[in-house]
Design an enzyme around this catalytic site. Structure first.
Site, mmCIF file in Angstrom:
data_model
loop_
_atom_site.group_PDB
_atom_site.id
_atom_site.type_symbol
_atom_site.label_atom_id
_atom_site.label_comp_id
_atom_site.label_asym_id
_atom_site.label_seq_id
_atom_site.Cartn_x
_atom_site.Cartn_y
_atom_site.Cartn_z
ATOM 1 N N LYS A 95 0.828 -1.223 0.000
ATOM 2 C CA LYS A 95 0.000 0.000 0.000
ATOM 3 C C LYS A 95 0.852 1.257 0.000
ATOM 4 C CE LYS A 95 -4.047 -2.128 2.168
ATOM 5 N NZ LYS A 95 -3.436 -3.393 2.611
ATOM 6 N N ARG A 96 1.879 1.253 -0.836
ATOM 7 C CA ARG A 96 2.758 2.414 -0.921
ATOM 8 C C ARG A 96 2.083 3.544 -1.665
ATOM 9 N NH1 ARG A 96 6.047 0.607 2.990
ATOM 10 N NH2 ARG A 96 7.658 -0.843 2.299
#
Ligand SMILES: O=C(O)c1cc(=O)[nH]c(=O)n1[C@@H]1O[C@H](COP(=O)(O)O)[C@@H](O)[C@H]1O
Length: 276
Positions: A95-96
């Site tokens: 979930k960058r």
């Protein structure tokens, strides 16, 4: 081979749209490993071996490794996956989301350090924060769109007055992923199994991109409704379950119990396909 080719092959070979999420929590390990973060690799490898013929993907969640300083065990797990489940694509759940120059480093981490086939991303910072991942030919990227948590409403269900038709934010994202943002043809969207009506809406706006759908199992999402809403013959879905499979038993039989739970979930999902 591209991420989508791998996904298609694994889904066909294993007759599955189930993804087992690898979210190792040492306090929930069986007695001989309990509370021991040095056993993260052993626990996850046992789950992989017990379920590799039942899944279309695996999804390790990086925080469960990093929180214990166990990145080395994630590297070993990736090698184990390559050696023992080479036909199954691995989605690194990270979930960058950051500016381009930093995103380049995160992309390198996901695709070069860990050798993942796809990654999850937060699209909040815009296209230039996503683009560095698309520079890797054949690698997949899943953008958070309509997430499974109740707070997903706070932003994702807001209307965009500045965009034609004033869509909800998640609807706008679905259109972008199906169209102009999909530069390498490997973009996908994350939608929660807890919101089948929204899955259906996303599928209408993004008919062919793969949908990663967490939220069955521990979060209580309806597996059959998920499939009806999201699965299409040319629009794959990857339905993730983590805790319900990993901790199906807290005893020494945890791997066998995980296999039974995975099989049950896999069969439930397959049976819900229209015309199955
Ligand atoms: O991107 C994800 O994987 C994700 C998106 C989302 O909307 N909801 C969600 O639960 N997830 C992840 O999916 C997994 C769900 O785990 P379980 O609820 O145990 O099946 C966790 O790793 C979450 O971080």
């Amino acid at each position: 081979m591209t991420f989508l080719d791998m996904l298609r092959n694994a889904a066909t070979q294993n007759n599955s749209m189930l993804c087992v999420g690898l979210d190792p929590e040492p306090t929930r390990f069986p007695a001989t490993m309990q509370g021991n973060p040095r056993k993260i690799y052993d626990f996850c490898a046992a789950i992989v071996d017990a379920t590799a013929d039942l899944v279309c993907a695996f999804k390790p969640q990086i925080a469960y490794f990093a929180a214990h300083g166990a990145e080395d065990q994630l590297e070993r797990l990736m090698q184990h996956l390559r050696a023992n489940a080479p036909h199954v694509p691995v989605i690194l759940d990270a979930k960058r989301g950051d500016i381009g120059s930093t995103a380049e480093q995160y992309a390198k981490e996901a695709f070069e350090r860990y050798g993942a086939d796809a990654v999850t991303l937060s699209p909040f910072m815009g296209f230039d924060s996503v683009e560095p991942y698309l520079q890797y030919p054949g690698k997949g990227a899943f953008l958070l769109c309509r997430t499974s948590n109740p707070g997903g409403d706070d932003l994702q269900n807001q209307r965009l007055a500045s965009v034609d038709g004033q869509p909800l934010l998640y609807e706008h994202l679905a259109r972008l992923a199906q169209g102009p943002w999909n530069k390498n043809g490997q973009l996908g969207l994350v939608v929660g199994a807890t919101y089948p009506a929204e899955i259906e809406r996303v599928r209408a706006l993004a008919p062919t991109v793969p949908l990663l759908i967490p939220g069955v199992g521990a979060q209580g999402g309806d597996a059959a409704a998920t499939v009806r809403a999201g699965w299409r013959a040319n629009g794959p879905i990857i339905v993730n379950s983590s805790r319900a499979i990993l901790y199906a038993s807290g005893g020494a039989d945890f791997a066998d119990a995980a296999r039974r739970e995975a099989q049950k979930t896999r069969d439930l999902l397959q049976a819900a396909r229209p015309g199955a």
